[in-house]
Design a protein around this motif. Structure first.
Motif, PDB file in Angstrom:
ATOM      1  N   ASP A 222     -30.854  55.042 -21.088  1.00  0.00           N
ATOM      2  CA  ASP A 222     -32.074  54.295 -20.798  1.00  0.00           C
ATOM      3  C   ASP A 222     -32.367  53.277 -21.900  1.00  0.00           C
ATOM      4  O   ASP A 222     -32.775  52.145 -21.635  1.00  0.00           O
ATOM      5  CB  ASP A 222     -33.256  55.261 -20.650  1.00  0.00           C
ATOM      6  CG  ASP A 222     -33.044  56.254 -19.530  1.00  0.00           C
ATOM      7  OD1 ASP A 222     -32.860  55.816 -18.386  1.00  0.00           O
ATOM      8  OD2 ASP A 222     -33.037  57.460 -19.804  1.00  0.00           O
ATOM      9  N   TYR A 223     -32.149  53.698 -23.148  1.00  0.00           N
ATOM     10  CA  TYR A 223     -32.347  52.812 -24.297  1.00  0.00           C
ATOM     11  C   TYR A 223     -31.438  51.597 -24.187  1.00  0.00           C
ATOM     12  O   TYR A 223     -31.858  50.450 -24.394  1.00  0.00           O
ATOM     13  CB  TYR A 223     -32.055  53.589 -25.581  1.00  0.00           C
ATOM     14  CG  TYR A 223     -32.206  52.790 -26.852  1.00  0.00           C
ATOM     15  CD1 TYR A 223     -33.459  52.546 -27.403  1.00  0.00           C
ATOM     16  CD2 TYR A 223     -31.093  52.290 -27.518  1.00  0.00           C
ATOM     17  CE1 TYR A 223     -33.606  51.824 -28.578  1.00  0.00           C
ATOM     18  CE2 TYR A 223     -31.218  51.559 -28.686  1.00  0.00           C
ATOM     19  CZ  TYR A 223     -32.474  51.336 -29.216  1.00  0.00           C
ATOM     20  OH  TYR A 223     -32.616  50.613 -30.379  1.00  0.00           O
ATOM     21  N   SER A 224     -30.183  51.843 -23.828  1.00  0.00           N
ATOM     22  CA  SER A 224     -29.222  50.751 -23.686  1.00  0.00           C
ATOM     23  C   SER A 224     -29.620  49.803 -22.561  1.00  0.00           C
ATOM     24  O   SER A 224     -29.522  48.574 -22.693  1.00  0.00           O
ATOM     25  CB  SER A 224     -27.823  51.319 -23.415  1.00  0.00           C
ATOM     26  OG  SER A 224     -26.897  50.288 -23.154  1.00  0.00           O
ATOM     27  N   LEU A 225     -30.092  50.363 -21.458  1.00  0.00           N
ATOM     28  CA  LEU A 225     -30.504  49.536 -20.326  1.00  0.00           C
ATOM     29  C   LEU A 225     -31.706  48.665 -20.687  1.00  0.00           C
ATOM     30  O   LEU A 225     -31.777  47.494 -20.306  1.00  0.00           O
ATOM     31  CB  LEU A 225     -30.830  50.421 -19.115  1.00  0.00           C
ATOM     32  CG  LEU A 225     -29.629  51.050 -18.404  1.00  0.00           C
ATOM     33  CD1 LEU A 225     -30.098  52.132 -17.449  1.00  0.00           C
ATOM     34  CD2 LEU A 225     -28.832  49.982 -17.661  1.00  0.00           C
ATOM     35  N   MET A 226     -32.647  49.237 -21.427  1.00  0.00           N
ATOM     36  CA  MET A 226     -33.803  48.450 -21.839  1.00  0.00           C
ATOM     37  C   MET A 226     -33.385  47.295 -22.748  1.00  0.00           C
ATOM     38  O   MET A 226     -33.909  46.179 -22.646  1.00  0.00           O
ATOM     39  CB  MET A 226     -34.839  49.334 -22.540  1.00  0.00           C
ATOM     40  CG  MET A 226     -35.580  50.266 -21.610  1.00  0.00           C
ATOM     41  SD  MET A 226     -36.941  51.130 -22.408  1.00  0.00           S
ATOM     42  CE  MET A 226     -38.108  49.781 -22.643  1.00  0.00           C
ATOM     43  N   LYS A 227     -32.430  47.581 -23.634  1.00  0.00           N
ATOM     44  CA  LYS A 227     -31.934  46.532 -24.526  1.00  0.00           C
ATOM     45  C   LYS A 227     -31.280  45.409 -23.722  1.00  0.00           C
ATOM     46  O   LYS A 227     -31.536  44.218 -23.967  1.00  0.00           O
ATOM     47  CB  LYS A 227     -30.942  47.128 -25.521  1.00  0.00           C
ATOM     48  CG  LYS A 227     -30.419  46.129 -26.549  1.00  0.00           C
ATOM     49  CD  LYS A 227     -29.519  46.814 -27.563  1.00  0.00           C
ATOM     50  CE  LYS A 227     -29.038  45.831 -28.624  1.00  0.00           C
ATOM     51  NZ  LYS A 227     -28.179  46.500 -29.638  1.00  0.00           N
ATOM     52  N   GLN A 228     -30.452  45.804 -22.730  1.00  0.00           N
ATOM     53  CA  GLN A 228     -29.794  44.794 -21.889  1.00  0.00           C
ATOM     54  C   GLN A 228     -30.819  43.953 -21.124  1.00  0.00           C
ATOM     55  O   GLN A 228     -30.666  42.742 -20.967  1.00  0.00           O
ATOM     56  CB  GLN A 228     -28.845  45.483 -20.911  1.00  0.00           C
ATOM     57  CG  GLN A 228     -27.652  46.161 -21.556  1.00  0.00           C
ATOM     58  CD  GLN A 228     -26.822  46.904 -20.526  1.00  0.00           C
ATOM     59  OE1 GLN A 228     -26.290  46.291 -19.600  1.00  0.00           O
ATOM     60  NE2 GLN A 228     -26.726  48.228 -20.667  1.00  0.00           N
ATOM     61  N   TYR A 229     -31.879  44.616 -20.661  1.00  0.00           N
ATOM     62  CA  TYR A 229     -32.920  43.905 -19.915  1.00  0.00           C
ATOM     63  C   TYR A 229     -33.606  42.865 -20.797  1.00  0.00           C
ATOM     64  O   TYR A 229     -33.819  41.712 -20.387  1.00  0.00           O
ATOM     65  CB  TYR A 229     -33.936  44.900 -19.359  1.00  0.00           C
ATOM     66  CG  TYR A 229     -35.099  44.235 -18.659  1.00  0.00           C
ATOM     67  CD1 TYR A 229     -34.981  43.790 -17.350  1.00  0.00           C
ATOM     68  CD2 TYR A 229     -36.306  44.046 -19.317  1.00  0.00           C
ATOM     69  CE1 TYR A 229     -36.035  43.167 -16.702  1.00  0.00           C
ATOM     70  CE2 TYR A 229     -37.372  43.419 -18.687  1.00  0.00           C
ATOM     71  CZ  TYR A 229     -37.237  42.984 -17.384  1.00  0.00           C
ATOM     72  OH  TYR A 229     -38.292  42.363 -16.756  1.00  0.00           O
ATOM     73  N   LEU A 230     -33.950  43.272 -22.017  1.00  0.00           N
ATOM     74  CA  LEU A 230     -34.641  42.358 -22.921  1.00  0.00           C
ATOM     75  C   LEU A 230     -33.749  41.197 -23.349  1.00  0.00           C
ATOM     76  O   LEU A 230     -34.233  40.097 -23.621  1.00  0.00           O
ATOM     77  CB  LEU A 230     -35.159  43.114 -24.142  1.00  0.00           C
ATOM     78  CG  LEU A 230     -36.287  44.112 -23.858  1.00  0.00           C
ATOM     79  CD1 LEU A 230     -36.619  44.892 -25.117  1.00  0.00           C
ATOM     80  CD2 LEU A 230     -37.523  43.375 -23.345  1.00  0.00           C
ATOM     81  N   LEU A 231     -32.432  41.441 -23.409  1.00  0.00           N
ATOM     82  CA  LEU A 231     -31.486  40.381 -23.758  1.00  0.00           C
ATOM     83  C   LEU A 231     -31.152  39.485 -22.567  1.00  0.00           C
ATOM     84  O   LEU A 231     -30.472  38.464 -22.728  1.00  0.00           O
ATOM     85  CB  LEU A 231     -30.197  40.989 -24.324  1.00  0.00           C
ATOM     86  CG  LEU A 231     -30.312  41.653 -25.700  1.00  0.00           C
ATOM     87  CD1 LEU A 231     -29.012  42.366 -26.058  1.00  0.00           C
ATOM     88  CD2 LEU A 231     -30.671  40.618 -26.772  1.00  0.00           C
ATOM     89  N   GLY A 232     -31.598  39.882 -21.379  1.00  0.00           N
ATOM     90  CA  GLY A 232     -31.326  39.093 -20.191  1.00  0.00           C
ATOM     91  C   GLY A 232     -30.007  39.403 -19.525  1.00  0.00           C
ATOM     92  O   GLY A 232     -29.599  38.708 -18.592  1.00  0.00           O
ATOM     93  N   SER A 233     -29.306  40.458 -20.000  1.00  0.00           N
ATOM     94  CA  SER A 233     -28.017  40.816 -19.401  1.00  0.00           C
ATOM     95  C   SER A 233     -28.189  41.401 -18.008  1.00  0.00           C
ATOM     96  O   SER A 233     -27.291  41.279 -17.154  1.00  0.00           O
ATOM     97  CB  SER A 233     -27.281  41.826 -20.293  1.00  0.00           C
ATOM     98  OG  SER A 233     -27.073  41.301 -21.583  1.00  0.00           O
ATOM     99  N   ILE A 234     -29.315  42.082 -17.769  1.00  0.00           N
ATOM    100  CA  ILE A 234     -29.640  42.602 -16.444  1.00  0.00           C
ATOM    101  C   ILE A 234     -31.066  42.168 -16.111  1.00  0.00           C
ATOM    102  O   ILE A 234     -31.867  41.882 -17.000  1.00  0.00           O
ATOM    103  CB  ILE A 234     -29.515  44.139 -16.361  1.00  0.00           C
ATOM    104  CG1 ILE A 234     -30.440  44.824 -17.383  1.00  0.00           C
ATOM    105  CG2 ILE A 234     -28.073  44.578 -16.573  1.00  0.00           C
ATOM    106  CD1 ILE A 234     -30.468  46.343 -17.265  1.00  0.00           C
TER     107      ILE A 234
END
Length: 424
Positions: free
Chosen positions: A369-381
């Motif tokens: 979940d932590y990784s997904l949130m990071k990707q979201y904030l970076l715009g990757s997802i």
């Protein structure tokens, strides 16, 4: 002479007996059983539409005594539209709108403003302006109407019905003169006019993931990416039992708009049947109400569910769809129909439990979940795997998923804080 008097007397008697029958039917209307619709739950507003002159109708007492306890949100059918508020340039009339707002404030109702910019019910003087004059007129109209109702109307349909069913921009006088930019400019102006108001794009036939819904989605996704101020999407939901609905597709469609960070409003729902419906048709209609509202109650982004009127007596449907009617929750004599009880049951359906931080739907909050949130904030997802991933990621309930939520997640996983602010 006597013959004429007898005819007049007979006519008067017929009118009197008709009125007596109508009054009797109204007085003897069945009182709905169970909780009133607005009292069943507290998560979403439950609304209806009122026509102009609602306080002076011949049966206003029955109208208001039926409606008032059921709802807590109201929209004006016509009196806040451009032709009613500014029929001639810069000459404004808010008399009917003020009556509705005053009634709403007295009865603890929220008012949903409808509508600022639309191709229908806009006076001819607007339609014949040059591009610069038309844009100035649009800005002035938004400024004046929103200023008049500032602090009184917290939700506005800013632009209404800008797309055709095939997904192309509607070839309206707005589009022909100003191009598609009139839409975003209307939202920008509305935000400047009243920064506290929820700004909504409203349209019909959005419930399906087809061309029109895709067009609205792509426009609003673009608006969000460029910080054009839009807060929500209005699904009108004018339905007919002649046409089937894929309710799971409807739920997925709600979710993708929610994933844009938009609030969702069901703004004008009704379900058409034949003008003289059979018992079977009324049960089918009830099923439409039940299934739609259950899906709405399962979607945290849905903030209001509103029917376009509540009694068949004052429905727009028969005049617009010949041979169709009886689309609402109460019949013409103010008796609750099967659809009323279907809506009552659906509003009481359980809402999903959100496990905050669990953006992948695994059932626990972990490094994934932590990784997904990071990707979201970076715009990757652009969204999370869980159905309610956006809501689950908003750890501090601020209304957006941002760096603070990410920091809270990190502190939680490192054991610095024992729980997330809105629960785990």
């Amino acid at each position: 002479m006597r013959k004429k008097s007898f005819k007049a007397l007979s006519a008067a008697l017929v009118v009197f007996m008709t009125a007596l029958v109508i009054c009797s039917a109204t007085v003897n209307a069945a009182t709905p059983t169970g909780k009133r619709l607005k009292d069943i739950q507290s998560r979403v507003l439950i609304g209806t539409e009122f026509p102009s002159g609602f306080t002076t109708m011949s049966d206003s007492s029955a109208f208001l005594s039926t409606a008032t306890p059921e709802f807590n949100l109201v929209t004006a059918e016509n009196c806040m539209k451009w032709d009613a508020t500014e029929s001639s340039q810069n000459n404004f009339n808010f008399a009917e709108g003020d009556k509705l707002v005053n009634w709403a404030q007295t009865n603890n109702y929220t008012v949903h403003g409808h509508t600022l910019v639309w191709h229908n019910q806009t006076p001819g003087w607007v339609q014949n302006l040059s591009a610069s004059a038309m844009q100035s007129a649009m800005y002035n109209h938004i400024d004046k109407v929103m200023a008049h109702y500032k602090g009184k109307i917290p939700i506005w349909d800013v632009v209404n019905e800008a797309f055709e069913d095939d997904g192309n921009y509607r070839n309206s006088f707005w589009y022909r003169t100003l191009g598609k930019s009139y839409i975003e400019n209307a939202f920008i102006r509305a935000r400047a006019a009243d920064p506290s108001v929820k700004l909504i794009y409203n349209d019909y036939n959005l419930e399906y993931t087809g061309n029109k819904s895709n067009a609205a989605y792509n426009m609003l996704k673009d608006f969000k990416s460029r910080n054009i101020p839009v807060d929500g999407i209005g699904f009108q939901m004018h339905l007919d039992i002649q046409y089937s609905i894929d309710y799971n597709d409807f739920a997925r469609n709600l979710q993708r708009f929610a994933d844009l960070g938009l609030e969702i409003y069901i703004t004008e729902m009704d379900v058409r049947v034949s003008s003289n419906p059979t018992a079977a048709e009324l049960q089918t209609q009830a099923g439409y109400y039940k299934n739609i509202i259950e899906k709405c109650m399962a979607q945290p982004a849905v903030k209001a569910i509103q029917v376009w009127g509540f009694t068949d007596k004052y429905s727009w449907v028969p005049n617009t769809f010949p041979g169709r009617g009886a689309a609402l929750l109460f019949d013409s004599n103010y008796n609750p129909k099967p659809s009323y009880y279907a809506m009552q049951a659906a509003l009481g359906s359980s809402t999903p439990t959100i496990v905050y931080g669990d953006v992948d739907g695994s059932g626990s909050v972990d490094a994934v979940d932590y990784s997904l949130m990071k990707q979201y904030l970076l715009g990757s997802i652009t969204k999370f795997p869980a159905e309610n991933g956006m809501a689950a990621a908003d750890l501090n309930a601020s209304g957006t998923v941002d760096a603070l939520d990410f920091a809270i997640m990190k502190q939680y996983l490192l054991g610095i804080i024992p729980k997330l602010p809105v629960g785990v």
